[in-house]
Design an enzyme around this catalytic site. Structure first.
Site, mmCIF file in Angstrom:
data_model
loop_
_atom_site.group_PDB
_atom_site.id
_atom_site.type_symbol
_atom_site.label_atom_id
_atom_site.label_comp_id
_atom_site.label_asym_id
_atom_site.label_seq_id
_atom_site.Cartn_x
_atom_site.Cartn_y
_atom_site.Cartn_z
ATOM 1 N N GLY A 16 0.814 -1.213 0.000
ATOM 2 C CA GLY A 16 0.000 0.000 0.000
ATOM 3 C C GLY A 16 0.848 1.264 0.000
ATOM 4 O O GLY A 16 1.951 1.275 0.538
ATOM 5 N N ARG A 32 1.120 -5.577 -4.997
ATOM 6 C CA ARG A 32 1.124 -6.512 -3.862
ATOM 7 C C ARG A 32 1.558 -7.931 -4.251
ATOM 8 O O ARG A 32 1.313 -8.864 -3.504
ATOM 9 C CB ARG A 32 -0.268 -6.556 -3.222
ATOM 10 C CG ARG A 32 -0.645 -5.296 -2.460
ATOM 11 C CD ARG A 32 -1.787 -5.555 -1.503
ATOM 12 N NE ARG A 32 -2.234 -4.338 -0.842
ATOM 13 C CZ ARG A 32 -1.660 -3.831 0.251
ATOM 14 N NH1 ARG A 32 -0.626 -4.434 0.787
ATOM 15 N NH2 ARG A 32 -2.125 -2.720 0.793
ATOM 16 N N ASP A 51 5.629 -5.246 6.757
ATOM 17 C CA ASP A 51 6.191 -6.434 7.404
ATOM 18 C C ASP A 51 6.260 -7.623 6.459
ATOM 19 O O ASP A 51 7.274 -8.326 6.400
ATOM 20 C CB ASP A 51 5.432 -6.774 8.699
ATOM 21 C CG ASP A 51 3.929 -6.872 8.504
ATOM 22 O OD1 ASP A 51 3.415 -6.370 7.491
ATOM 23 O OD2 ASP A 51 3.260 -7.462 9.368
ATOM 24 N N ASP A 52 5.201 -7.831 5.674
ATOM 25 C CA ASP A 52 5.217 -8.986 4.763
ATOM 26 C C ASP A 52 6.287 -8.813 3.678
ATOM 27 O O ASP A 52 7.017 -9.754 3.369
ATOM 28 C CB ASP A 52 3.849 -9.151 4.094
ATOM 29 C CG ASP A 52 2.802 -9.664 5.074
ATOM 30 O OD1 ASP A 52 3.166 -10.438 5.979
ATOM 31 O OD2 ASP A 52 1.627 -9.284 4.944
ATOM 32 N N LYS A 90 8.092 0.597 5.634
ATOM 33 C CA LYS A 90 6.988 1.424 5.143
ATOM 34 C C LYS A 90 5.657 0.881 5.612
ATOM 35 O O LYS A 90 5.484 -0.336 5.615
ATOM 36 C CB LYS A 90 7.023 1.406 3.605
ATOM 37 C CG LYS A 90 5.821 2.006 2.942
ATOM 38 C CD LYS A 90 5.118 1.077 1.947
ATOM 39 C CE LYS A 90 4.405 -0.065 2.582
ATOM 40 N NZ LYS A 90 3.498 -0.810 1.707
ATOM 41 N N THR A 91 4.759 1.649 6.031
ATOM 42 C CA THR A 91 3.319 1.376 6.123
ATOM 43 C C THR A 91 2.660 2.454 6.976
ATOM 44 O O THR A 91 3.156 2.791 8.062
ATOM 45 C CB THR A 91 2.945 -0.018 6.690
ATOM 46 O OG1 THR A 91 1.523 -0.076 6.781
ATOM 47 C CG2 THR A 91 3.526 -0.344 8.051
ATOM 48 N N ASP A 144 0.117 1.966 8.497
ATOM 49 C CA ASP A 144 -0.506 1.273 9.633
ATOM 50 C C ASP A 144 0.313 1.386 10.918
ATOM 51 O O ASP A 144 -0.219 1.172 12.004
ATOM 52 C CB ASP A 144 -0.708 -0.215 9.313
ATOM 53 C CG ASP A 144 -1.767 -0.439 8.241
ATOM 54 O OD1 ASP A 144 -2.291 0.559 7.725
ATOM 55 O OD2 ASP A 144 -2.057 -1.602 7.925
ATOM 56 N N LYS A 180 -26.207 17.477 16.130
ATOM 57 C CA LYS A 180 -27.330 16.592 15.799
ATOM 58 C C LYS A 180 -26.911 15.228 15.263
ATOM 59 O O LYS A 180 -27.774 14.400 14.988
ATOM 60 C CB LYS A 180 -28.270 17.271 14.813
ATOM 61 C CG LYS A 180 -27.655 17.599 13.469
ATOM 62 C CD LYS A 180 -28.706 18.201 12.536
ATOM 63 C CE LYS A 180 -28.094 18.504 11.174
ATOM 64 N NZ LYS A 180 -29.015 19.088 10.238
ATOM 65 N N ARG A 211 -4.990 -2.183 8.781
ATOM 66 C CA ARG A 211 -5.573 -3.497 8.518
ATOM 67 C C ARG A 211 -5.678 -4.345 9.769
ATOM 68 O O ARG A 211 -6.657 -5.020 10.002
ATOM 69 C CB ARG A 211 -4.696 -4.224 7.502
ATOM 70 C CG ARG A 211 -5.294 -5.509 6.991
ATOM 71 C CD ARG A 211 -4.297 -6.487 6.453
ATOM 72 N NE ARG A 211 -3.101 -5.887 5.964
ATOM 73 C CZ ARG A 211 -2.888 -5.505 4.712
ATOM 74 N NH1 ARG A 211 -3.831 -5.663 3.814
ATOM 75 N NH2 ARG A 211 -1.733 -4.988 4.354
ATOM 76 N N TYR A 262 -7.646 5.794 2.166
ATOM 77 C CA TYR A 262 -6.904 6.118 0.942
ATOM 78 C C TYR A 262 -6.535 7.593 0.883
ATOM 79 O O TYR A 262 -5.500 7.954 0.320
ATOM 80 C CB TYR A 262 -7.724 5.701 -0.286
ATOM 81 C CG TYR A 262 -7.958 4.198 -0.298
ATOM 82 C CD1 TYR A 262 -6.953 3.333 -0.683
ATOM 83 C CD2 TYR A 262 -9.156 3.653 0.161
ATOM 84 C CE1 TYR A 262 -7.128 1.956 -0.644
ATOM 85 C CE2 TYR A 262 -9.350 2.284 0.206
ATOM 86 C CZ TYR A 262 -8.331 1.438 -0.197
ATOM 87 O OH TYR A 262 -8.498 0.071 -0.139
HETATM 88 P P1 FBP Z 1 0.576 -1.875 3.675
HETATM 89 O O1 FBP Z 1 0.586 -2.737 4.893
HETATM 90 O O2 FBP Z 1 0.974 -2.592 2.441
HETATM 91 O O3 FBP Z 1 1.380 -0.619 3.869
HETATM 92 O O4 FBP Z 1 -0.910 -1.372 3.416
HETATM 93 C C1 FBP Z 1 -1.703 -0.962 4.469
HETATM 94 C C2 FBP Z 1 -3.091 -0.561 4.015
HETATM 95 O O5 FBP Z 1 -3.138 0.805 3.699
HETATM 96 C C3 FBP Z 1 -4.099 -0.926 5.098
HETATM 97 O O6 FBP Z 1 -4.256 0.127 6.011
HETATM 98 C C4 FBP Z 1 -5.329 -1.257 4.293
HETATM 99 O O7 FBP Z 1 -6.141 -2.195 4.945
HETATM 100 C C5 FBP Z 1 -4.768 -1.844 3.039
HETATM 101 O O8 FBP Z 1 -3.500 -1.280 2.867
HETATM 102 C C6 FBP Z 1 -5.615 -1.585 1.826
HETATM 103 O O9 FBP Z 1 -5.071 -2.278 0.762
HETATM 104 P P2 FBP Z 1 -5.324 -1.928 -0.773
HETATM 105 O O10 FBP Z 1 -4.481 -0.743 -1.094
HETATM 106 O O11 FBP Z 1 -4.833 -3.145 -1.475
HETATM 107 O O12 FBP Z 1 -6.771 -1.648 -0.928
#
Ligand code: FBP
Length: 555
Positions: free
Chosen positions: A84, A148, A178-179, A205-206, A208, A245, A255, A427
């Protein structure tokens, strides 16, 4: 390409490098040999060539002379953006480019297109100075694209090696979560085992924020993404407090771990923020989570406040223990019987799944709303993860809260109005122009990766430490990836993976939140972080995340 005024001004920003990396040559200083965080014997056996390497940090080379630099040889390097998007990826690449050019001006950088797939399929471009200049300090991964594809088979590694040989590339930098870094370590081990003469270096990177540990303080992108979400949450809080309201249910990306939700809560002080790790720890059911929200709604209503803000981490559903057990069995089932499942007609899939599951998990599956249950059986991403960003947890929870409030009203326990609005922020934060923190961090990571390559090592992740100090004081180095690994069940089998960092309930960020949440629930204590500031005083522009500050400096 037409550029906005901010883009033009931002292009001139010069990321602040750690002072160690400025000026003359550096040398890598090795610490003690390392061990993996768990399952040492298994990881050692799987990584005979890259296990146990020492941590490294860089220091200025003593008595470095100009002639020492002249002895350096040009290096050809390949780079991959994986997974991502996260703000700052372009700066990792520009730091890497500047770093290898500093080592030797004839060094060359090649970018593999659209993620690891481009490496396997030999799709690449050469990244020249003019090309890179267009992307400095910008968000996004569009400089070379991302993907991915999971790099895991010998065939992929060998296919990739062909293009590395053709381009005379001796080092590959994989920028990922991590992956992807787990796969970078497997690739490093393989290339070392076959004596391929290719180093593999990772970068954390992430958005998350779950790729971190004692030695990697944060992943890049978390800072910027949470600042973007916090700006918008703050705006919604002001709207909410003006109209009084609506209850806003805001799902936030992440994720698995709830770091993003927690950071936004610390920045914005909403009325409710669910932390998945706490739900799991307390063994809560979905209906108990709903009750906890309905309780705050009812108590605020009793004070005449029929409005509020609820933050929900997108990974929540997977942390509800009963759902977690269900997903684990589904993962194994769908991995083992993928071919059978593919032949089942769409309207019979639910029944097929129920018949295959154990009694307890079948009951949980049946109790879930149809859409959520279906989502749990849909395709995993290439790393085997349920695609939680597609589950509308914010709507699911608000509908369940509304029902619960109806019951409470019938029982005379609630007398308010409940109207909900739903949002999902994910996003919109992933490609924002990096904050100064991420711009500096990423540029420094890329530059550090260049120095790790120059030091001749493989199987390392670039690291910068002391991140709550001004960036010039950060300490660059390298961490052996095997050090972060343990064995986990994936696709029905035990695999070596980098341990994911979840929110720790005994660490300062959660403790601070827990100590404040009752006050934030009942009183309206919203804070309004406002938009990221790129120019101006350091206390406005250069602040790291609350999470990092609390983790590094305590309460
Ligand atoms: P990474 O772990 O690859 O950095 O991605 C994280 C993330 O942004 C999550 O927060 C989200 O659930 C997922 O990617 C969404 O994936 P995609 O971009 O494939 O819709």
């Amino acid at each position: 390409m037409k550029k906005s005024a901010l883009q033009q001004a931002r292009a001139t920003y010069q990321p602040k490098l750690p002072v160690v990396l400025t000026g003359g040559a550096v040398e890598a200083i090795a610490g003690q040999p390392t061990e993996s965080v768990a399952n040492q014997a298994e990881i050692k056996e799987l990584f005979p060539n890259t296990y146990g390497l020492p941590e490294l940090h860089f220091e200025k080379k003593q008595n470095s002379t100009r002639s020492a630099n002249l002895e350096a040889k040009p290096i050809n390097v390949g780079v991959i953006l994986s997974g991502g998007q996260a703000p700052g990826g372009h700066n990792v690449i520009s730091g890497l480019f500047d770093g290898i050019k500093k080592i030797h001006r004839d060094s060359r950088l090649y970018g593999f297109l659209m993620g690891p797939g481009g490496f396997v399929d030999h799709k690449y471009i050469e990244l020249t100075a003019d090309y890179i200049d267009q992307y400095r300090n910008t968000g996004g991964f569009d400089i070379i694209g991302s993907g991915r594809t999971k790099l895991e088979t010998k065939e992929q590694f060998d296919k990739g090696l062909e293009i590395l040989r053709e381009l005379n590339i001796s080092a590959l930098v994989i920028i990922g979560g991590d992956d992807s870094n787990t796969n970078a370590a497997i690739l490093a081990e393989y290339y070392k085992a076959i004596n391929a003469g290719v180093q593999v270096i990772g970068c954390p990177k992430t958005i998350d924020g779950d790729l971190k540990n004692n030695v990697i303080e944060t992943s890049f992108g978390f800072d910027t993404a949470t600042k973007v979400y916090s700006e918008v949450i703050g705006n919604i809080q002001r709207d909410c407090n003006s109209a009084k309201k609506y209850w806003h249910f805001i799902k936030l990306m992440g994720r698995s771990a709830s770091h993003i939700a927690l950071e936004c809560a610390l920045q914005c002080q909403p009325n409710v923020c669910i932390i998945s790790e706490e739900v799991e720890e307390k063994n809560m059911t979905l209906s108990e989570v709903v009750d906890s929200i309905a309780d705050v709604v009812a108590r605020r209503a009793a004070n005449g406040d029929n409005y509020g803000i609820v933050l929900i981490p997108e990974g929540l559903i997977e942390f509800i223990p009963a759902v977690k057990a269900l997903i684990a069995e589904l993962n194994d089932l769908l991995a083992a019987k993928a071919a059978d499942f593919a032949t089942v007609e769409a309207d019979k899939q639910r029944e097929w799944v129920i018949n295959q599951l154990s009694e307890a998990n079948a009951a949980t599956y049946e109790s879930l709303p149809l859409g959520v249950a279906r989502q749990l059986t849909l395709d995993r991403d290439p790393h085997g993860n349920v695609q939680v960003s597609l589950i509308e947890t914010e709507k699911l929870l608000s509908e369940m809260v509304a029902k619960r409030l109806d019951q409470m009203k019938a029982d005379g326990k609630y007398n308010g109005k409940f109207a909900a609005q739903h949002h999902f922020f994910g996003y919109e934060g992933r490609c924002a122009d990096p904050s100064n923190f991420d711009a500096d961090y990423c540029y420094g990571l890329g530059y550090t990766a260049a120095n790790l390559i120059n030091a001749g090592v493989t199987g390392y992740m670039a690291s910068l430490r002391n991140l709550t100090l001004p960036s010039v004081q950060w300490i660059p180095g390298g961490i052996p990836v095997t050090m972060m690994m343990n064995m986990e069940r994936r696709h029905g089998a035990m695999k070596p993976v980098i341990q994911k960092a979840l929110v720790k309930l005994d660490a300062a960020p959660f403790k601070k939140f827990a100590s404040k949440r009752e006050e934030w629930a009942m009183n309206t204590c919203y804070t309004y972080p406002g938009p990221i500031q790129y120019f101006g005083p350091a206390e406005v522009c250069d602040q790291p995340s609350q999470t990092l500050k609390l983790e590094n400096q305590g309460l």
